[in-house]
Design an enzyme around this catalytic site. Structure first.
Site, PDB file in Angstrom:
ATOM      1  N   ASN A 143       4.187   1.998  11.050  1.00  0.00           N
ATOM      2  CA  ASN A 143       3.439   1.750   9.823  1.00  0.00           C
ATOM      3  C   ASN A 143       4.349   0.996   8.845  1.00  0.00           C
ATOM      4  O   ASN A 143       5.401   1.506   8.461  1.00  0.00           O
ATOM      5  CB  ASN A 143       2.992   3.101   9.229  1.00  0.00           C
ATOM      6  CG  ASN A 143       2.183   2.921   7.967  1.00  0.00           C
ATOM      7  OD1 ASN A 143       2.572   2.157   7.083  1.00  0.00           O
ATOM      8  ND2 ASN A 143       1.076   3.614   7.847  1.00  0.00           N
ATOM      9  N   HIS A 179       5.285   0.445   3.671  1.00  0.00           N
ATOM     10  CA  HIS A 179       6.374   0.551   2.699  1.00  0.00           C
ATOM     11  C   HIS A 179       7.097  -0.770   2.472  1.00  0.00           C
ATOM     12  O   HIS A 179       7.717  -0.967   1.428  1.00  0.00           O
ATOM     13  CB  HIS A 179       7.373   1.623   3.106  1.00  0.00           C
ATOM     14  CG  HIS A 179       6.831   3.011   2.918  1.00  0.00           C
ATOM     15  ND1 HIS A 179       6.400   3.469   1.696  1.00  0.00           N
ATOM     16  CD2 HIS A 179       6.630   4.015   3.778  1.00  0.00           C
ATOM     17  CE1 HIS A 179       5.961   4.708   1.828  1.00  0.00           C
ATOM     18  NE2 HIS A 179       6.097   5.066   3.092  1.00  0.00           N
ATOM     19  N   HIS A 219      -2.294   0.092   6.126  1.00  0.00           N
ATOM     20  CA  HIS A 219      -3.385   0.699   5.363  1.00  0.00           C
ATOM     21  C   HIS A 219      -3.758  -0.255   4.238  1.00  0.00           C
ATOM     22  O   HIS A 219      -2.967  -0.469   3.323  1.00  0.00           O
ATOM     23  CB  HIS A 219      -2.899   2.048   4.805  1.00  0.00           C
ATOM     24  CG  HIS A 219      -3.961   2.828   4.084  1.00  0.00           C
ATOM     25  ND1 HIS A 219      -3.737   4.099   3.616  1.00  0.00           N
ATOM     26  CD2 HIS A 219      -5.245   2.532   3.759  1.00  0.00           C
ATOM     27  CE1 HIS A 219      -4.833   4.552   3.023  1.00  0.00           C
ATOM     28  NE2 HIS A 219      -5.760   3.609   3.088  1.00  0.00           N
ATOM     29  N   ARG A 243      -5.522  -0.447   1.194  1.00  0.00           N
ATOM     30  CA  ARG A 243      -6.139   0.491   0.251  1.00  0.00           C
ATOM     31  C   ARG A 243      -7.090  -0.252  -0.686  1.00  0.00           C
ATOM     32  O   ARG A 243      -6.909  -1.435  -0.970  1.00  0.00           O
ATOM     33  CB  ARG A 243      -5.061   1.201  -0.572  1.00  0.00           C
ATOM     34  CG  ARG A 243      -4.137   2.082   0.243  1.00  0.00           C
ATOM     35  CD  ARG A 243      -3.183   2.825  -0.670  1.00  0.00           C
ATOM     36  NE  ARG A 243      -3.857   3.875  -1.377  1.00  0.00           N
ATOM     37  CZ  ARG A 243      -3.786   5.179  -1.052  1.00  0.00           C
ATOM     38  NH1 ARG A 243      -3.025   5.572  -0.047  1.00  0.00           N
ATOM     39  NH2 ARG A 243      -4.444   6.083  -1.729  1.00  0.00           N
ATOM     40  N   ARG A 248      -2.575  -1.402  -3.456  1.00  0.00           N
ATOM     41  CA  ARG A 248      -1.274  -1.109  -4.075  1.00  0.00           C
ATOM     42  C   ARG A 248      -0.107  -1.590  -3.224  1.00  0.00           C
ATOM     43  O   ARG A 248       0.966  -1.825  -3.722  1.00  0.00           O
ATOM     44  CB  ARG A 248      -1.127   0.370  -4.396  1.00  0.00           C
ATOM     45  CG  ARG A 248      -0.920   1.250  -3.193  1.00  0.00           C
ATOM     46  CD  ARG A 248      -0.447   2.628  -3.613  1.00  0.00           C
ATOM     47  NE  ARG A 248      -1.508   3.400  -4.232  1.00  0.00           N
ATOM     48  CZ  ARG A 248      -1.629   4.716  -4.074  1.00  0.00           C
ATOM     49  NH1 ARG A 248      -0.762   5.381  -3.359  1.00  0.00           N
ATOM     50  NH2 ARG A 248      -2.603   5.360  -4.644  1.00  0.00           N
ATOM     51  N   GLU A 276      -5.762   0.967   8.999  1.00  0.00           N
ATOM     52  CA  GLU A 276      -6.192   2.211   8.351  1.00  0.00           C
ATOM     53  C   GLU A 276      -7.006   1.835   7.129  1.00  0.00           C
ATOM     54  O   GLU A 276      -6.599   0.964   6.351  1.00  0.00           O
ATOM     55  CB  GLU A 276      -4.985   3.023   7.878  1.00  0.00           C
ATOM     56  CG  GLU A 276      -4.174   3.640   8.969  1.00  0.00           C
ATOM     57  CD  GLU A 276      -3.008   4.431   8.393  1.00  0.00           C
ATOM     58  OE1 GLU A 276      -2.867   4.516   7.158  1.00  0.00           O
ATOM     59  OE2 GLU A 276      -2.230   4.951   9.186  1.00  0.00           O
ATOM     60  N   THR A 284      -1.588   9.323   1.820  1.00  0.00           N
ATOM     61  CA  THR A 284      -2.781  10.014   2.303  1.00  0.00           C
ATOM     62  C   THR A 284      -2.530  11.524   2.312  1.00  0.00           C
ATOM     63  O   THR A 284      -1.542  11.986   2.845  1.00  0.00           O
ATOM     64  CB  THR A 284      -3.104   9.539   3.732  1.00  0.00           C
ATOM     65  OG1 THR A 284      -3.071   8.123   3.747  1.00  0.00           O
ATOM     66  CG2 THR A 284      -4.454  10.034   4.177  1.00  0.00           C
ATOM     67  N   GLU A 293      -6.783  10.889  15.113  1.00  0.00           N
ATOM     68  CA  GLU A 293      -5.349  10.955  14.815  1.00  0.00           C
ATOM     69  C   GLU A 293      -5.127  12.282  14.116  1.00  0.00           C
ATOM     70  O   GLU A 293      -5.664  12.521  13.027  1.00  0.00           O
ATOM     71  CB  GLU A 293      -4.906   9.794  13.925  1.00  0.00           C
ATOM     72  CG  GLU A 293      -3.424   9.920  13.551  1.00  0.00           C
ATOM     73  CD  GLU A 293      -2.886   8.712  12.791  1.00  0.00           C
ATOM     74  OE1 GLU A 293      -3.428   7.596  12.927  1.00  0.00           O
ATOM     75  OE2 GLU A 293      -1.903   8.897  12.043  1.00  0.00           O
ATOM     76  N   HIS A 339       1.926  11.169  10.352  1.00  0.00           N
ATOM     77  CA  HIS A 339       2.149  11.534   8.949  1.00  0.00           C
ATOM     78  C   HIS A 339       3.331  12.492   8.830  1.00  0.00           C
ATOM     79  O   HIS A 339       3.307  13.589   9.361  1.00  0.00           O
ATOM     80  CB  HIS A 339       0.926  12.164   8.281  1.00  0.00           C
ATOM     81  CG  HIS A 339       0.981  11.989   6.790  1.00  0.00           C
ATOM     82  ND1 HIS A 339       0.419  10.917   6.155  1.00  0.00           N
ATOM     83  CD2 HIS A 339       1.577  12.709   5.836  1.00  0.00           C
ATOM     84  CE1 HIS A 339       0.650  11.004   4.863  1.00  0.00           C
ATOM     85  NE2 HIS A 339       1.362  12.082   4.646  1.00  0.00           N
TER      86      HIS A 339
END
Ligand code: PXP
Length: 249
Positions: free
Chosen positions: A16, A19, A52, A54, A58, A79, A110, A160, A200
């Site tokens: 992922n 970041h 992801h 969003r 962001r 995602e 999340t 998931e 996660h």
């Protein structure tokens, strides 16, 4: 099924890269570019790239997912929240699969799994729309029997399992308990013909026991990998800048 996930034994790794985009957005600049990060992650062996998008944009931007769709050579896991806007984007983008996640604007990341049982008709309809367009769907859920049962009713191909409670358990006995819940959830899902991923909060210290759960296909890991990347890369980055300024540019 086009997606080639883990072998019969151990799961694959989805990296992922949100970041990377978070860091870029902190300055609203162009670096670091998640598209470049995805290339490096794949060169290092990432089996999939997870992002992801969003609602509040962001971190990941529309431009990122469009470029990643063209550049990712493994598989692109998008995602997203189960909103009309995101479904439209997914239909246009055609990621290799979509993971539906809950989303609240004020959350840091999340929190908790998607409540499938409580909005079965809505999720069924979104799964149906995406899978009719040949986009397999995964549902990010807590490893709770009713949520797994409801997920099977939506006919999504994957779930998931949310590993947050396991990752956050402080005591060894609580961690074992949470691991057992994940293992039982995986077994229940497999019996219902669901394929199982997890993610996660997984780190270099806690990922291996989850990877050993029989039938687990892919682990999606972000924060821990990007955190380590910053530290293992810092010395080199400083050396390069020092050499540059001391060479007179
Ligand atoms: N899976 C899902 C559904 C997520 O929302 C996240 C966080 O964006 C992850 C996996 C990765 O979590 P982490 O960054 O803690 O490794």
């Amino acid at each position: 099924m086009l997606l080639s996930f883990g072998s019969d034994r151990l799961p694959t790794l989805g990296v992922n890269i949100d970041h990377i985009a978070t860091l870029r957005q902190a300055r609203r600049t162009v670096e670091p570019d998640p598209v470049a990060a995805a290339v490096l992650a794949e060169l290092a062996g990432a089996d999939g790239i997870t992002v992801h998008l969003r609602e509040d944009r962001r971190h990941m931007q529309d431009r990122d997912v469009r470029l990643l769709r063209q550049t990712v050579r493994s598989h692109l896991n998008l995602e997203m929240a189960a909103t009309d806007e995101m479904v439209g984007i997914a239909l246009d983008l055609k990621p290799d699969y979509v993971t539906l996640v809950p989303e609240r604007r004020e959350e840091v990341t999340t929190e908790g799994g998607l409540d499938i049982a409580g909005q079965l008709d809505r999720i069924k309809s979104v799964v149906n729309t995406l899978q009719n367009a040949e986009i397999p769907v995964s549902l990010f859920i807590d490893a709770a029997p009713d949520q797994i049962e409801a997920s099977a009713q939506t006919r999504a191909q994957f779930i998931e399992l949310h590993t947050g409670p396991y990752a956050e358990a402080k005591l060894a006995q609580d961690q074992l308990l949470e691991l057992d819940i994940l293992a039982q959830g995986t077994a229940q899902a497999l019996a219902l013909d669901l394929r199982v991923n997890a993610g996660h909060g997984l780190t270099y210290w806690n990922a291996a026991p989850v990877a050993r759960i029989p039938g687990m296909e892919e682990l999606n890991i972000g924060h821990s990998i990007i955190s380590r990347a910053v530290l293992v890369g810092l010395e080199r980055a400083v050396r390069e800048m020092k050499a540059l300024i001391q060479s007179g540019g």
